[in-house]
Design a protein around this motif. Structure first.
Motif, short mmCIF file in Angstrom:
data_model
loop_
_atom_site.label_atom_id
_atom_site.label_comp_id
_atom_site.label_asym_id
_atom_site.label_seq_id
_atom_site.Cartn_x
_atom_site.Cartn_y
_atom_site.Cartn_z
N UNK A 13 -120.33 63.85 -22.23
CA UNK A 13 -119.22 64.59 -21.63
C UNK A 13 -119.63 66.05 -21.54
N UNK A 14 -119.30 66.69 -20.43
CA UNK A 14 -119.65 68.10 -20.24
C UNK A 14 -118.37 68.91 -20.15
N UNK A 15 -118.19 69.82 -21.08
CA UNK A 15 -116.94 70.59 -21.18
C UNK A 15 -117.18 72.04 -20.78
N UNK A 16 -116.43 72.47 -19.75
CA UNK A 16 -116.42 73.87 -19.34
C UNK A 16 -115.07 74.47 -19.72
N UNK A 17 -114.93 75.76 -19.52
CA UNK A 17 -113.70 76.44 -19.94
C UNK A 17 -112.46 75.87 -19.28
N UNK A 18 -112.57 75.48 -18.02
CA UNK A 18 -111.39 75.02 -17.29
C UNK A 18 -111.30 73.50 -17.18
N UNK A 19 -112.18 72.79 -17.89
CA UNK A 19 -112.18 71.33 -17.79
C UNK A 19 -111.70 70.70 -19.09
N UNK A 20 -111.62 69.38 -19.10
CA UNK A 20 -111.18 68.64 -20.27
C UNK A 20 -112.20 67.56 -20.60
N UNK A 21 -112.18 67.12 -21.86
CA UNK A 21 -112.95 65.95 -22.28
C UNK A 21 -111.99 65.03 -23.02
N UNK A 22 -111.92 63.80 -22.60
CA UNK A 22 -111.02 62.83 -23.23
C UNK A 22 -111.74 61.48 -23.21
#
Length: 361
Positions: free
Chosen positions: A138-147
């Motif tokens: 999973x790749x998490x950026x400031x404006x994204x989510x990981x679920x």
């Protein structure tokens, strides 16, 4: 704008069609699963890439597929999903849906643009599927989510409920389980089901930081949040928490309790790795539920999240709020060999039984 991305790696524990009594899958491995999903998504109306009925499956988080990029050279997939959300923790991004059911190419930000057109709102999620290493990142950026839970449910939901499997027949039970039968296997009617499970990866057993930490462990801490007024379906010690008589707790002053259990233990490196991957938190930020290790002297506790197998990348988003799948994958390919090298080694060690099995007490 320069974006920093944090990558968490997950083991793929199960992927395929399994009998209810067998351990080995019969078809639909990782590559086959995501090729099927790619074919299914292509050309579909955007709303129908969410496998669940919005009225009857309200307990499911809506999840839509923006893109699936497939790289024939490596066999990797890069998925850009949209997690349907309506909370206020950060800006929401939306796609205006045209009369043909297709989304407009450029997403809009809820805080900057108002529209009366049909729009699906949410936040992007990025998943990198690497069949060669039998893992997912999973790749998490400031404006994204990981679920990770949502991702697993989305994959299973699509395969079970939406994707056509020409060589198989499917029926749904009253409990919602989808049973599968191979069309050329009349002797085993609906004896199979699709499973897709993954778990957080820890550092390699040959990792010096992991080995050093394990050599100092004296106790293991398990933290969980336990419901007080809802039947707990979990297994193990938390299942019996409701039977304990504890001071200053009541069913009226809260819906749950944060519980901590400490056990004296001296796990091996392999055992500590298994504990981290099975019980460690995969949340985006630090939370209560996790597993930790008390080190010699009892003055320091380290938590599983600090021993995740993780990496970081940086890229210029070129002003795009939601990244293009092929663009993001091209950035990842520069680091691919280095990122998956320890995973491939762990996989080889596991297959030959040469992994590190003991720690130093």
């Amino acid at each position: 704008m320069l974006q920093s991305g944090h990558i968490n790696f997950f083991n793929v524990d199960k992927c395929g069609i399994y009998s209810f009594v067998g351990k080995e899958p019969k078809g639909l491995d990782l590559t086959e699963t995501f090729l099927k999903l790619s074919e299914w998504v292509e050309g579909r109306d955007y709303e129908t890439t969410n496998p669940w009925d919005r009225k009857s499956d309200r307990n499911k988080t809506p999840c839509y597929c923006n893109q699936i990029h497939y790289d024939e050279k490596t066999g990797d997939f890069l998925l850009v999903l949209l997690k349907g959300e309506n909370d206020k923790s950060g800006p929401l991004y939306g796609f205006v849906i045209g009369p043909d059911g297709k989304p407009e190419k450029t997403p809009i930000k809820q805080t900057e643009k108002k529209t009366k057109k049909k729009t699906i709102w949410g936040r992007p999620c990025y998943y990198w599927v690497i069949p060669e290493a039998n893992c997912i990142a999973s790749i998490k950026f400031e404006n994204s989510r990981c679920d990770s839970t949502m991702f697993q449910e989305w994959v299973s939901g699509c395969i079970d409920l939406r994707v056509d499997l020409p060589d198989m027949k499917k029926i749904s039970t009253t409990t919602g389980l989808v049973r599968i039968q191979f069309t050329d296997d009349e002797e085993n009617p609906y004896k199979y089901h699709y499973k897709f499970d993954m778990s957080l990866r820890s550092l390699s057993t040959t990792s010096a930081p992991l080995q050093e930490m394990v050599s100092k462990i004296t106790h293991i801490i398990r933290r969980e949040t336990v419901s007080l007024n809802v039947k707990n379906q979990r297994e193990g010690w938390v299942k019996h928490f409701g039977h304990l008589v504890l001071p200053y707790t009541s069913h009226q002053d809260g819906k749950s309790r944060k519980v901590e259990l400490t056990v004296e233990a001296r796990p091996t490196v392999a055992e500590a790795k298994e504990i981290i991957e099975k019980f460690g938190s995969s949340g985006e930020a630090s939370g209560w539920d996790d597993v930790g290790f008390v080190l010699e002297g009892g003055t320091k506790t380290v938590w599983a999240r600090s021993y995740r197998h993780s990496e970081n990348i940086s890229l210029d988003d070129d002003g795009n709020d939601i990244l293009d799948a092929e663009f993001l994958y091209k950035t990842l390919t520069h680091y691919r060999a280095r990122f998956i090298a320890p995973i491939l080694k762990d996989n080889r060690d596991a297959s030959t039984g040469t992994g590190t099995g003991t720690g130093t007490a």
